[in-house]
Design a protein around this motif. Sequence first.
Motif, PDB file in Angstrom:
ATOM      1  N   UNK A  36      32.516  59.349  48.613  1.00 43.34           N
ATOM      2  CA  UNK A  36      32.890  58.685  49.864  1.00 43.34           C
ATOM      3  C   UNK A  36      32.993  57.170  49.709  1.00 43.34           C
ATOM      4  N   UNK A  37      33.434  56.735  48.540  1.00 45.14           N
ATOM      5  CA  UNK A  37      33.699  55.328  48.251  1.00 45.14           C
ATOM      6  C   UNK A  37      35.045  55.231  47.551  1.00 45.14           C
ATOM      7  N   UNK A  38      35.909  54.332  48.020  1.00 48.66           N
ATOM      8  CA  UNK A  38      37.220  54.175  47.416  1.00 48.66           C
ATOM      9  C   UNK A  38      37.204  53.097  46.334  1.00 48.66           C
ATOM     10  N   UNK A  39      37.858  53.394  45.221  1.00 47.06           N
ATOM     11  CA  UNK A  39      37.943  52.445  44.111  1.00 47.06           C
ATOM     12  C   UNK A  39      39.415  52.170  43.803  1.00 47.06           C
ATOM     13  N   UNK A  40      39.747  50.889  43.692  1.00 55.18           N
ATOM     14  CA  UNK A  40      41.101  50.481  43.327  1.00 55.18           C
ATOM     15  C   UNK A  40      41.003  49.508  42.168  1.00 55.18           C
ATOM     16  N   UNK A  41      41.934  49.622  41.212  1.00 55.88           N
ATOM     17  CA  UNK A  41      41.838  48.755  40.050  1.00 55.88           C
ATOM     18  C   UNK A  41      43.177  48.279  39.521  1.00 55.88           C
ATOM     19  N   UNK A  42      43.214  47.023  39.091  1.00 58.97           N
ATOM     20  CA  UNK A  42      44.335  46.457  38.349  1.00 58.97           C
ATOM     21  C   UNK A  42      43.745  45.503  37.312  1.00 58.97           C
ATOM     22  N   UNK A  43      44.542  45.154  36.328  1.00 57.89           N
ATOM     23  CA  UNK A  43      44.087  44.196  35.323  1.00 57.89           C
ATOM     24  C   UNK A  43      43.954  42.806  35.921  1.00 57.89           C
ATOM     25  N   UNK A  44      44.910  42.431  36.774  1.00 54.60           N
ATOM     26  CA  UNK A  44      44.959  41.063  37.259  1.00 54.60           C
ATOM     27  C   UNK A  44      45.639  40.168  36.235  1.00 54.60           C
ATOM     28  N   UNK A  45      45.613  38.872  36.498  1.00 54.22           N
ATOM     29  CA  UNK A  45      46.236  37.922  35.581  1.00 54.22           C
ATOM     30  C   UNK A  45      45.754  36.518  35.933  1.00 54.22           C
ATOM     31  N   UNK A  46      46.219  35.531  35.195  1.00 56.43           N
ATOM     32  CA  UNK A  46      45.813  34.149  35.408  1.00 56.43           C
ATOM     33  C   UNK A  46      46.674  33.452  36.446  1.00 56.43           C
ATOM     34  N   UNK A  47      46.522  32.141  36.512  1.00 55.56           N
ATOM     35  CA  UNK A  47      47.282  31.349  37.463  1.00 55.56           C
ATOM     36  C   UNK A  47      46.489  30.243  38.116  1.00 55.56           C
TER      37      UNK A  47
ATOM     38  N   UNK B  15      51.580  37.324  40.823  1.00 56.47           N
ATOM     39  CA  UNK B  15      52.052  37.853  42.108  1.00 56.47           C
ATOM     40  C   UNK B  15      52.162  39.372  42.043  1.00 56.47           C
ATOM     41  N   UNK B  16      52.742  39.878  40.969  1.00 55.31           N
ATOM     42  CA  UNK B  16      52.924  41.327  40.820  1.00 55.31           C
ATOM     43  C   UNK B  16      51.584  42.065  40.797  1.00 55.31           C
TER      44      UNK B  16
ATOM     45  N   UNK C 216      43.538  33.021  42.388  1.00 54.56           N
ATOM     46  CA  UNK C 216      43.210  33.217  43.805  1.00 54.56           C
ATOM     47  C   UNK C 216      44.188  34.149  44.498  1.00 54.56           C
ATOM     48  N   UNK C 217      45.341  34.400  43.886  1.00 55.02           N
ATOM     49  CA  UNK C 217      46.275  35.365  44.473  1.00 55.02           C
ATOM     50  C   UNK C 217      45.641  36.744  44.583  1.00 55.02           C
ATOM     51  N   UNK C 218      44.709  37.050  43.690  1.00 56.89           N
ATOM     52  CA  UNK C 218      44.016  38.340  43.746  1.00 56.89           C
ATOM     53  C   UNK C 218      43.051  38.407  44.920  1.00 56.89           C
ATOM     54  N   UNK C 219      42.606  37.243  45.395  1.00 56.41           N
ATOM     55  CA  UNK C 219      41.606  37.221  46.461  1.00 56.41           C
ATOM     56  C   UNK C 219      42.175  37.655  47.805  1.00 56.41           C
TER      57      UNK C 219
END
Length: 245
Positions: free
Chosen positions: A106-117, A140-141, A189-192
Motif C-alpha cells: 500500500x505504498x507507491x514507488x516511482x523511479x527515474x535516473x534523473x540528471x544534472x542541471x 527536462x525529460x 531542481x527540475x526534479x523537485x
Amino acid sequence: MATRKPIKIAAVGDLHIKITDKGKWKHCFEELSELADVLLICGDLTDTGDEEEAHILAEELHALHIPALGVLGNHDYEKGRQKLIRQTLTTSNFQLLDGESVVIKETGFAGVKGFGGGFDRYMLSMFGEDAMKAFVQESVDESMQLDRSLARLEQEFPDIPKVALLHYSPTAETVQGEPVEIFPFLGSSLLAEPLIRRQVSAVFHGHAHAGQLKGSLAENLDVYNVALPVLRKNKQKKDFLIVEI
C-alpha cells in the motif's frame, strides 16, 4: 488510509559492484530480509557499466527475500550497456524503474535516473549552444518522466503514500560537501517540482558521495542521500538506511 500499516524501506545507492565483489553483499541482503519490507538501490549498481558486474549483483540479490527496486546511475551508462545490465538484473528479485511505478504494501514507488542541471537560481538554462540545450533538455525529460509516473500512481491509487527513487539529487541540500563547481552535475531542481506538486512522502537518491544524508523539499518531504559513502560517513550501523513511511 486508516488500515494501512507502515512500511520499512531500506535504501542504499552507489554500490559500484566490481567483478571481485562476489559474496560481498550476500550477508547484507540476508539481514535486510529480516529488517525491512522493501529495498531501494539508487543507481550506480555497477562500477564500470559492465554486464558482468551486473551479473555479480544479480547473484547476490538471490539472498534477498523482500522486493527490491532500483534505478540506473551514470556509471551504469559508461559502456553503453545499460540495456544488458537491465536484462541481467531481471533474473533476480529486482525491478529497475525508468519512469515506471509499482505498489508494494500500500505504498507507491516511482523511479527515474534523473540528471544534472543545477539548483534553484543557479540552474542552467536552455540557451546558447545546441550542446547546452541538449544537456538541459535531458533534465527536462527526466523530470517529465518522473511526473508521469507519479501521476499514474495518483490516479490509480489516490489514497496511498508515494515514494520516489532517483540517482541524481532534486535539492542542493543533500549535495552540500561536494565542490560547488560540480553542483550542476549532481542533480537538478527540475526534479523537485513534480515531487512537491504530487505530494511525495519521501525521496531517496545517491550520486553525491561527499554530500549530506538528509535534506528536505517541503515541510513534510524529506530527501535522503543514501550513497554508500554518505551512509558510512554518517556512521550508520549498516550499509543501508531504514526509513518507516
